[in-house]
Every structure is written in C-alpha cells, then in structure tokens.
Design an enzyme around this catalytic site. Structure first.
Site, PDB file in Angstrom:
ATOM      1  N   CYS A 145       0.801  -1.218   0.000  1.00 51.84           N
ATOM      2  CA  CYS A 145       0.000   0.000   0.000  1.00 51.84           C
ATOM      3  C   CYS A 145       0.836   1.270   0.000  1.00 51.84           C
ATOM      4  O   CYS A 145       0.293   2.354  -0.184  1.00 51.84           O
ATOM      5  CB  CYS A 145      -0.921   0.003   1.222  1.00 51.84           C
ATOM      6  SG  CYS A 145      -0.024  -0.006   2.804  1.00 51.84           S
ATOM      7  N   GLU A 183      -6.920  -6.254  -0.354  1.00 54.77           N
ATOM      8  CA  GLU A 183      -7.022  -5.213   0.678  1.00 54.77           C
ATOM      9  C   GLU A 183      -5.948  -4.175   0.443  1.00 54.77           C
ATOM     10  O   GLU A 183      -4.831  -4.490   0.043  1.00 54.77           O
ATOM     11  CB  GLU A 183      -6.861  -5.862   2.062  1.00 54.77           C
ATOM     12  CG  GLU A 183      -6.990  -4.904   3.239  1.00 54.77           C
ATOM     13  CD  GLU A 183      -5.661  -4.377   3.775  1.00 54.77           C
ATOM     14  OE1 GLU A 183      -5.686  -3.617   4.760  1.00 54.77           O
ATOM     15  OE2 GLU A 183      -4.602  -4.715   3.205  1.00 54.77           O
ATOM     16  N   ARG A 250      -9.488   2.383  11.799  1.00 57.00           N
ATOM     17  CA  ARG A 250      -8.668   1.953  10.661  1.00 57.00           C
ATOM     18  C   ARG A 250      -9.577   1.743   9.462  1.00 57.00           C
ATOM     19  O   ARG A 250     -10.405   0.829   9.454  1.00 57.00           O
ATOM     20  CB  ARG A 250      -7.928   0.662  11.007  1.00 57.00           C
ATOM     21  CG  ARG A 250      -6.890   0.225   9.976  1.00 57.00           C
ATOM     22  CD  ARG A 250      -6.230  -1.086  10.394  1.00 57.00           C
ATOM     23  NE  ARG A 250      -5.047  -1.393   9.597  1.00 57.00           N
ATOM     24  CZ  ARG A 250      -3.821  -0.974   9.862  1.00 57.00           C
ATOM     25  NH1 ARG A 250      -3.618  -0.209  10.920  1.00 57.00           N
ATOM     26  NH2 ARG A 250      -2.804  -1.304   9.102  1.00 57.00           N
ATOM     27  N   ARG A 252      -9.936   0.831   5.516  1.00 63.88           N
ATOM     28  CA  ARG A 252      -9.242   0.160   4.426  1.00 63.88           C
ATOM     29  C   ARG A 252     -10.229  -0.166   3.299  1.00 63.88           C
ATOM     30  O   ARG A 252     -11.424  -0.363   3.551  1.00 63.88           O
ATOM     31  CB  ARG A 252      -8.576  -1.142   4.913  1.00 63.88           C
ATOM     32  CG  ARG A 252      -7.358  -0.924   5.807  1.00 63.88           C
ATOM     33  CD  ARG A 252      -6.220  -0.303   5.017  1.00 63.88           C
ATOM     34  NE  ARG A 252      -4.986  -0.168   5.769  1.00 63.88           N
ATOM     35  CZ  ARG A 252      -4.617   0.909   6.434  1.00 63.88           C
ATOM     36  NH1 ARG A 252      -5.428   1.959   6.504  1.00 63.88           N
ATOM     37  NH2 ARG A 252      -3.456   0.970   7.064  1.00 63.88           N
TER      38      ARG A 252
END
Length: 426
Positions: A145, A183, A250, A252
């Site tokens: 990422c 992800e 968080r 995502r």
C-alpha cells in the site's frame, strides 16, 4: 564430549522438525546466509557445532505453533500473497480453507509467520513463476500500500510497489480461481482522481486490457500476462475496523471478486451491503494492559515527549491537525497504527498521569489486540521494533473474518478437490 555434541545435534533436528521446517527453511528462519542449509545439515549430523549464541537461540525457540492447520478436510484451497504475518490467512483458515502457497519478501515477517503457522513463506512474488504456484480456489492479497498511502509519496503505478497488482493479475489470468479478496489503504480509492482504482477494477472485470508504459517497473511475466483478459464480478467498499469490534479507527478498501464462469450468481454488492450494516461500540481500555503492569521501557522519555509537544504546537500554529495523540482507557478507539509506529509512537500514546509518568507506547501484544489477532498469536518471534512494523502493516482480522464468512457459501468444494485433484483452473 561426543555425547554432548550428539545431544545438541538431536535438539537442533527436533526443534526444526517441531517448527515444521526443512533445513533450508530453518537456516533462513535463523537468519543464516546462502550456505546455511549445508551448515544446518552438518550440525544435525554432528560434524560440527553452532556458536554458543546460535545454540542458545535454537534452545530458546518456541516450538508451539498456535495456528498450524491440522484439519484433514478442507472446503477450499487458497493462496496468501504479500502475506505479512498472516492476518488475512487466519480467518480463511478458520472457516475451512487450506493454504497451499504463501509469498512474503520481508525476512522478519516470514519469521513471525512461521512461528504462528509452521510454514515459511516463499519470497519475492516477482521472482516466482506462475507455473510454480499451486491451483487454488481463492486468491488473498493485501498488496503493498505504500505507493498509494497518505504516509507514502502516492506514486501509484510509478512505484514498483504499486505495480504489484499486476503480479496478482497474472496469477488470476493463469489459474482462474473462483474468487479473490484484495485489501489496500483507503487512499487507493482517490489516487490519481480515481483512475488508479478504475484501472484495477476494469482489469479484474475484463473490461479493458491495461496499457502500461514500458518504463514502468514490473516483472516480465506480469507484463506478458497483461494481454489475458479476466472475467470477474467485482465490487469494493471502504470499511472501518471499529465497526467490527476492535478499538481502532482503521479504514481500508476491500475488493472482492468472483469468476463469472464459475460462480455466476453472486451479488458482491450485497455482501458489502451486509458488512456495512455491522456496528460495534468499542472501548480502548478493553484491550489495554493496566499501566502499572506494563514494562517501564514503553514509557517515552522526557526528551521525546518534549519533542512531541513542540511539534504539536507548531502544527496548531499552522492550523493543521498533525501531532501526537493521547488516549486513555475510556477512549472509544485509537488512531490507525502504522508501520512507522516503532519510531516514536506519536499516533497512539497512552496516558499514565495517574502514575505520575510520561505517556507510553502500546506494547506489541496491545498492537496485536487492536488489530484483532487472537491472544494465542505469537508476538515474540522478532524484536519490538519489527513487531510494531508488522502490526502496522497488517490487517484488521475481524473485518477479514466477516468477509470470509460471507464469501464461504460461494466457495463450495469442487469434485476435483474432493477426489484429490488440484482444484479449479480456467
């Protein structure tokens, strides 16, 4: 003397076998060089002995593998790419899947992975031919990422880490698994005004064959694979971990796809709609150790605290919200833990004013908890600094668990797997 050498040789072999590793893997696990496999072989045959420090390390190894997959019957087979420490694997293994291949390049993450699953991942996926990857029903990947993240430079496909998506594409093109789960950071959604995500979705759906300039770095096999169209029913959504029971804010992006020819009737959007109905009330104190029980080494120094306070004032003067963040047991959740947490802990500090102490960093066990890892998960295979990086790079396990449960009904065992075959292939 010979008896002592033989006893040590037996101990080395027993430790290795208990970990489930061959001699080459054990050498890598111990951080040995290219000749390590031959050295391990010599130790086990009693031809020579390791140094005292290496012998002590081997004696101290914890051979209790908490998540070794001993299930005899499996509903589906999956591969775990860019695996990190196994946060995506864990829930898919729990629901009946068998991991048949793992790839991770970071040597410290590989050590934590092996300590928990009894398998040492293969290395850099760009060097592994597609033909060497077993057939599988599901591809799982938390692909790198940093190329898209807020903390990175947002280089996207201009960064080698950004082109790792095309390694996924070439594996999907060759093996045509029933489904995949990807992800990444939420910034992927808006990267390059949404064009990067659109390229990814169009590629997965088979709407376009991406044209990637020759100067963009990627493996030759990935570049050759660009010409093969995929055919997946795909949707995505940004999900927040604190809605799934962990006290961490968080966010995502999750991308789910099912191969149209193999699983034609799945409404992927409905899966995400159901996930978005989940709500959870969380409290940070539920996962924290009592401050009085935490090793003082996690308390930050006067100098570091002064630096945090100075930078906070500077940011406030500039009118932005950057700076260190202080939480306590009654906080509903904390900030997102990142891979840089090991540097100064600024994004999540725990107040200790009741003890008259400076704030402290989270312990590695607390980091595991805010990511939803089970208590049995071994956090001690590496140093604290490496553990912080690993949990900062990992996934929120409860989010993956809910996704796995909703994907499971569409991953029914195929006759080929039941009869000992290799599963689905396009």
């Amino acid at each position: 003397m010979l008896d002592q050498l033989q006893s040590l040789s037996n101990t080395i072999r027993q430790k290795r076998e208990a970990l489930g590793l061959n001699q080459r893997e054990f050498a890598e696990f111990l951080g040995m060089g290219p000749s390590g496999e031959r050295t391990i072989s010599g130790w086990e045959r009693g031809e020579h002995r390791p140094s005292n420090s290496k012998a002590e390390l081997i004696h101290s190894l914890d051979v209790n593998i908490p998540f070794r997959n001993n299930r005899r019957n499996h509903t589906f087979r999956f591969i775990d790419l860019f695996a990190g420490i196994g946060g995506i694997r864990l829930p898919f293994q729990e629901v009946g899947g068998k991991c048949v291949f793992t790839s991770e390049w970071d040597k410290f993450s590989k050590k934590t992975y092996a300590s928990n699953f009894g398998e040492l991942p293969d290395g850099d996926i760009t060097t592994i031919p597609t033909a060497d990857i077993p057939k599988h029903d599901v591809l799982l990947a938390g692909f790198p990422c940093q190329a898209f993240s807020q903390a990175g430079l947002k280089q996207g496909f201009n960064d080698t880490r950004g082109t790792m998506f095309f390694e996924i594409q070439r594996i999907l093109a060759a093996h045509r698994p029933k489904a995949f789960l990807l992800e990444n950071v939420k910034q992927l959604k808006g990267h390059d005004c949404g064009r990067t995500l659109q390229t990814i979705l169009s590629t997965l759906r088979g709407e376009t064959v991406p044209e990637i300039p020759s100067d963009i770095p990627m493996s030759e096999e990935a570049r050759r694979g660009l010409g093969t169209k995929l055919d997946y029913n795909v949707d995505f959504r940004v999900l927040r971990a604190n809605n799934f029971g962990v006290p961490q804010k968080r966010e995502r992006i999750y991308i789910i796809g099912f191969e149209r020819g193999l699983v034609p009737d799945v409404d992927v959007g409905a899966i995400f709609d159901e996930l978005e109905t989940l709500q959870s009330k969380t409290r940070l104190g539920d996962i924290l150790e009592a401050n009085g029980d935490v090793d003082p080494k996690y308390t930050i120094s006067d100098r570091l605290l002064a630096g945090h306070e100075r930078r906070l004032k500077e940011h406030k003067a500039k009118g932005n919200g950057f700076g260190f963040s202080l939480f306590n047991t009654e906080s509903p959740y904390c900030n997102t833990i990142s891979a840089r947490y090991y540097k100064d802990g600024s994004e999540i500090l725990i107040g200790q004013s009741e003890l008259g102490r400076n704030p402290r960093k989270l312990t590695p066990r607390e980091c595991a908890r805010i990511q939803g890892f089970p208590e049995e998960f071994n956090v001690n295979a590496v140093s604290d600094a490496q553990a912080y990086k690993q949990f900062g790079n990992s996934v929120s396990v409860p989010v993956i668990r809910e996704i796995a449960n909703l994907m499971l009904p569409h991953l029914a065992e195929t006759p080929a797997i039941k009869n000992g075959g290799t599963g689905n292939s396009g």
